[in-house]
Design a protein around this motif. Structure first.
Motif, PDB file in Angstrom:
ATOM      1  N   CYS A   1      46.866  39.631  41.028  1.00  0.00           N
ATOM      2  CA  CYS A   1      48.219  39.924  40.551  1.00  0.00           C
ATOM      3  C   CYS A   1      48.124  41.073  39.558  1.00  0.00           C
ATOM      4  CB  CYS A   1      48.848  38.689  39.892  1.00  0.00           C
ATOM      5  SG  CYS A   1      47.988  38.138  38.408  1.00  0.00           S
ATOM      6  N   SER A   2      49.236  41.481  39.023  1.00  0.00           N
ATOM      7  CA  SER A   2      49.279  42.495  37.974  1.00  0.00           C
ATOM      8  C   SER A   2      50.381  42.114  37.012  1.00  0.00           C
ATOM      9  CB  SER A   2      49.538  43.875  38.584  1.00  0.00           C
ATOM     10  OG  SER A   2      49.580  44.843  37.559  1.00  0.00           O
ATOM     11  N   GLU A   3      49.996  41.476  35.906  1.00  0.00           N
ATOM     12  CA  GLU A   3      50.977  40.973  34.933  1.00  0.00           C
ATOM     13  C   GLU A   3      50.615  41.452  33.531  1.00  0.00           C
ATOM     14  OE1 GLU A   3      51.482  36.686  35.005  1.00  0.00           O
ATOM     15  OE2 GLU A   3      50.878  36.624  37.105  1.00  0.00           O
ATOM     16  N   GLU A   4      51.613  41.785  32.776  1.00  0.00           N
ATOM     17  CA  GLU A   4      51.420  42.087  31.355  1.00  0.00           C
ATOM     18  C   GLU A   4      51.144  40.785  30.616  1.00  0.00           C
ATOM     19  OE1 GLU A   4      51.645  45.197  29.949  1.00  0.00           O
ATOM     20  OE2 GLU A   4      51.954  46.027  31.951  1.00  0.00           O
ATOM     21  N   LEU A   5      50.406  40.871  29.555  1.00  0.00           N
ATOM     22  CA  LEU A   5      50.208  39.694  28.695  1.00  0.00           C
ATOM     23  C   LEU A   5      51.433  39.494  27.833  1.00  0.00           C
ATOM     24  CD1 LEU A   5      46.496  39.896  27.499  1.00  0.00           C
ATOM     25  CD2 LEU A   5      47.517  38.235  29.006  1.00  0.00           C
TER      26      LEU A   5
ATOM     27  N   MET B   1      46.898  40.173  19.704  1.00  0.00           N
ATOM     28  CA  MET B   1      48.023  39.301  19.371  1.00  0.00           C
ATOM     29  C   MET B   1      48.788  38.796  20.599  1.00  0.00           C
ATOM     30  SD  MET B   1      47.834  39.136  16.040  1.00  0.00           S
ATOM     31  CE  MET B   1      49.405  38.528  15.504  1.00  0.00           C
ATOM     32  N   LYS B   2      48.094  38.615  21.729  1.00  0.00           N
ATOM     33  CA  LYS B   2      48.724  38.094  22.944  1.00  0.00           C
ATOM     34  C   LYS B   2      47.882  36.948  23.485  1.00  0.00           C
ATOM     35  CE  LYS B   2      51.773  41.520  23.508  1.00  0.00           C
ATOM     36  NZ  LYS B   2      53.137  41.511  23.802  1.00  0.00           N
ATOM     37  N   ASP B   3      48.503  35.799  23.729  1.00  0.00           N
ATOM     38  CA  ASP B   3      47.800  34.663  24.313  1.00  0.00           C
ATOM     39  C   ASP B   3      47.483  34.933  25.778  1.00  0.00           C
ATOM     40  OD1 ASP B   3      48.093  33.370  21.887  1.00  0.00           O
ATOM     41  OD2 ASP B   3      49.708  32.055  22.566  1.00  0.00           O
ATOM     42  N   ILE B   4      46.406  34.301  26.255  1.00  0.00           N
ATOM     43  CA  ILE B   4      46.008  34.416  27.657  1.00  0.00           C
ATOM     44  C   ILE B   4      46.068  33.023  28.265  1.00  0.00           C
ATOM     45  CG2 ILE B   4      44.182  35.071  29.262  1.00  0.00           C
ATOM     46  CD1 ILE B   4      43.069  36.910  27.051  1.00  0.00           C
TER      47      ILE B   4
ATOM     48  N   ASN C   1      37.787  26.196  26.926  1.00  0.00           N
ATOM     49  CA  ASN C   1      36.509  25.880  27.564  1.00  0.00           C
ATOM     50  C   ASN C   1      36.248  26.819  28.739  1.00  0.00           C
ATOM     51  OD1 ASN C   1      36.106  23.601  25.858  1.00  0.00           O
ATOM     52  ND2 ASN C   1      37.447  22.402  27.179  1.00  0.00           N
ATOM     53  N   ASN C   2      34.980  27.090  28.995  1.00  0.00           N
ATOM     54  CA  ASN C   2      34.553  27.888  30.155  1.00  0.00           C
ATOM     55  C   ASN C   2      35.135  29.299  30.151  1.00  0.00           C
ATOM     56  OD1 ASN C   2      33.207  25.534  31.288  1.00  0.00           O
ATOM     57  ND2 ASN C   2      35.279  24.801  31.698  1.00  0.00           N
ATOM     58  N   VAL C   3      35.120  29.927  28.984  1.00  0.00           N
ATOM     59  CA  VAL C   3      35.625  31.296  28.851  1.00  0.00           C
ATOM     60  C   VAL C   3      34.443  32.255  28.857  1.00  0.00           C
ATOM     61  CG1 VAL C   3      36.817  32.909  27.304  1.00  0.00           C
ATOM     62  CG2 VAL C   3      37.687  30.580  27.593  1.00  0.00           C
ATOM     63  N   LEU C   4      34.576  33.352  29.603  1.00  0.00           N
ATOM     64  CA  LEU C   4      33.578  34.409  29.638  1.00  0.00           C
ATOM     65  C   LEU C   4      34.211  35.664  29.062  1.00  0.00           C
ATOM     66  CD1 LEU C   4      31.021  35.290  32.266  1.00  0.00           C
ATOM     67  CD2 LEU C   4      32.575  37.083  31.531  1.00  0.00           C
ATOM     68  N   VAL C   5      33.549  36.260  28.072  1.00  0.00           N
ATOM     69  CA  VAL C   5      34.056  37.482  27.441  1.00  0.00           C
ATOM     70  C   VAL C   5      33.031  38.579  27.657  1.00  0.00           C
ATOM     71  CG1 VAL C   5      34.934  38.532  25.337  1.00  0.00           C
ATOM     72  CG2 VAL C   5      35.240  36.071  25.698  1.00  0.00           C
ATOM     73  N   GLY C   6      33.440  39.630  28.369  1.00  0.00           N
ATOM     74  CA  GLY C   6      32.542  40.712  28.749  1.00  0.00           C
ATOM     75  C   GLY C   6      32.177  41.638  27.606  1.00  0.00           C
ATOM     76  N   THR C   7      31.158  42.420  27.839  1.00  0.00           N
ATOM     77  CA  THR C   7      30.605  43.375  26.883  1.00  0.00           C
ATOM     78  C   THR C   7      31.692  44.252  26.257  1.00  0.00           C
ATOM     79  OG1 THR C   7      28.558  43.471  28.126  1.00  0.00           O
ATOM     80  CG2 THR C   7      29.016  45.325  26.660  1.00  0.00           C
ATOM     81  N   GLY C   8      31.678  44.336  24.943  1.00  0.00           N
ATOM     82  CA  GLY C   8      32.563  45.249  24.236  1.00  0.00           C
ATOM     83  C   GLY C   8      34.010  44.822  24.136  1.00  0.00           C
ATOM     84  N   ALA C   9      34.344  43.646  24.624  1.00  0.00           N
ATOM     85  CA  ALA C   9      35.737  43.187  24.539  1.00  0.00           C
ATOM     86  C   ALA C   9      36.106  42.910  23.081  1.00  0.00           C
ATOM     87  CB  ALA C   9      35.946  41.939  25.388  1.00  0.00           C
ATOM     88  N   ILE C  10      37.353  43.182  22.746  1.00  0.00           N
ATOM     89  CA  ILE C  10      37.861  42.955  21.393  1.00  0.00           C
ATOM     90  C   ILE C  10      39.091  42.074  21.505  1.00  0.00           C
ATOM     91  CG2 ILE C  10      38.845  44.038  19.338  1.00  0.00           C
ATOM     92  CD1 ILE C  10      37.286  46.585  20.106  1.00  0.00           C
TER      93      ILE C  10
ATOM     94  N   THR D   1      42.043  36.097  34.927  1.00  0.00           N
ATOM     95  CA  THR D   1      41.111  37.175  34.637  1.00  0.00           C
ATOM     96  C   THR D   1      41.934  38.307  34.056  1.00  0.00           C
ATOM     97  OG1 THR D   1      39.669  36.556  36.470  1.00  0.00           O
ATOM     98  CG2 THR D   1      39.449  38.793  35.627  1.00  0.00           C
ATOM     99  N   VAL D   2      41.490  38.840  32.912  1.00  0.00           N
ATOM    100  CA  VAL D   2      42.192  39.952  32.286  1.00  0.00           C
ATOM    101  C   VAL D   2      41.225  41.114  32.100  1.00  0.00           C
ATOM    102  CG1 VAL D   2      43.843  38.449  31.105  1.00  0.00           C
ATOM    103  CG2 VAL D   2      41.819  39.193  29.894  1.00  0.00           C
ATOM    104  N   VAL D   3      41.757  42.326  32.250  1.00  0.00           N
ATOM    105  CA  VAL D   3      40.958  43.539  32.062  1.00  0.00           C
ATOM    106  C   VAL D   3      41.840  44.616  31.460  1.00  0.00           C
ATOM    107  CG1 VAL D   3      39.403  43.030  33.996  1.00  0.00           C
ATOM    108  CG2 VAL D   3      41.410  44.446  34.383  1.00  0.00           C
ATOM    109  N   GLY D   4      41.191  45.599  30.855  1.00  0.00           N
ATOM    110  CA  GLY D   4      41.887  46.798  30.431  1.00  0.00           C
ATOM    111  C   GLY D   4      42.220  46.865  28.955  1.00  0.00           C
ATOM    112  N   THR D   5      42.764  48.046  28.604  1.00  0.00           N
ATOM    113  CA  THR D   5      43.184  48.343  27.246  1.00  0.00           C
ATOM    114  C   THR D   5      44.561  48.973  27.311  1.00  0.00           C
ATOM    115  OG1 THR D   5      40.897  48.740  26.608  1.00  0.00           O
ATOM    116  CG2 THR D   5      42.588  49.617  25.165  1.00  0.00           C
ATOM    117  N   PRO D   6      45.607  48.233  26.986  1.00  0.00           N
ATOM    118  CA  PRO D   6      45.610  46.821  26.608  1.00  0.00           C
ATOM    119  C   PRO D   6      45.347  45.934  27.830  1.00  0.00           C
ATOM    120  CG  PRO D   6      47.864  47.591  26.784  1.00  0.00           C
ATOM    121  CD  PRO D   6      46.967  48.793  27.002  1.00  0.00           C
ATOM    122  N   ALA D   7      44.844  44.730  27.572  1.00  0.00           N
ATOM    123  CA  ALA D   7      44.472  43.830  28.664  1.00  0.00           C
ATOM    124  C   ALA D   7      45.687  43.390  29.467  1.00  0.00           C
ATOM    125  CB  ALA D   7      43.752  42.605  28.101  1.00  0.00           C
TER     126      ALA D   7
END
Length: 177
Positions: A173-177, A149-152, A119-128, A157-163
Motif C-alpha cells: 500500500c502507500s499510506e501517510e503516517l 511524532m507519528k504512531d505506526i 513486540n517483534n519490531v525491527l528497526v533498520g540501520t540509521g532509522a530515527i 512496514t514503513v520506509v522513507g523520510t518522512p516515513a
C-alpha cells in the motif's frame, strides 16, 4: 537472568554468522547485559551510579542506552555502533535494532518523550524515531527512515523520510503516517 538468556537466544535467532560462544564478543550483548544491571539500579533509586555505569558502557560498546529505558526480553542489536536509546524509551519483546538507530526525544519537556516499540519490531540501520510515539507489534522500519511524532500501527512496514506505510497486514500500500 531469564531476560539475558532470551537475549542470547535472540543473537542466534537473528544472526546467521553467530557460532558457538561468539555472542560473548558482541558489543550489543555487552551493552544489554550492562543495561539490565544498570536499569535495576535506576529503578531502585540508586543515585549517580547508574548514569556513571551507562557512560562506561557507552565508552566500551559504542551503544548509548539510558538507564531509565525499559527493554523487553529477546533484544538484539546487530553491530550497534552509534545506537541511541533515550530515557523514557520502552522496547517490547523480541525486537531487533541495527546500528545508528536513534530512539530519541524532541526537547526538554518532562514526562514521556521517547518512543515505545511493541513486540517483534525491527528497526533498520540509521532509522530515527523521535518523540513519544507508539510503534505497534510486528512492525518493520526501513533503513534511514525518519519517524517524527507519528504512531505506526501494528503489522506494517514503513520506509522513507518522512516515513510512509508501504505494507499493511502483508498487503502493499502507500499510506501517510
Amino acid at each position: 537472568m531469564l531476560k539475558i538468556i532470551e537475549d542470547i537466544k535472540a543473537i542466534y535467532r537473528n544472526d546467521p554468522a553467530a557460532k558457538n560462544l561468539e555472542f560473548l564478543l558482541y558489543p550489543g550483548f555487552h551493552a544489554i547485559a550492562f543495561h539490565r544491571l544498570i536499569h535495576w539500579l535506576w529503578k531502585v533509586g540508586v543515585p549517580f551510579i547508574p548514569r556513571l555505569f551507562s557512560q562506561i558502557s557507552r565508552f566500551l560498546t559504542g551503544l548509548e542506552i539510558h538507564p531509565g529505558a525499559t527493554i523487553g526480553k529477546g533484544f538484539f542489536v546487530d553491530h550497534g555502533a552509534g545506537l541511541v536509546i533515550g530515557e523514557t524509551t520502552e522496547i517490547g519483546d523480541n525486537c531487533v535494532l541495527f546500528h545508528n538507530v536513534t530512539l530519541g526525544g524532541t526537547g526538554k519537556q518532562k514526562g514521556k518523550r521517547h518512543p515505545t516499540l511493541g513486540n517483534n519490531v525491527l528497526v533498520g540501520t540509521g532509522a530515527i524515531l523521535l518523540g513519544p510515539i507508539k510503534v505497534g507489534d510486528n512492525v518493520k522500519i526501513g533503513a534511514n527512515s525518519f519517524v517524527f511524532m507519528k504512531d505506526i500501527p501494528s503489522n506494517c512496514t514503513v520506509v522513507g523520510t518522512p516515513a510512509k506505510i508501504v505494507r499493511r497486514n502483508g498487503v502493499p500500500c502507500s499510506e501517510e503516517l
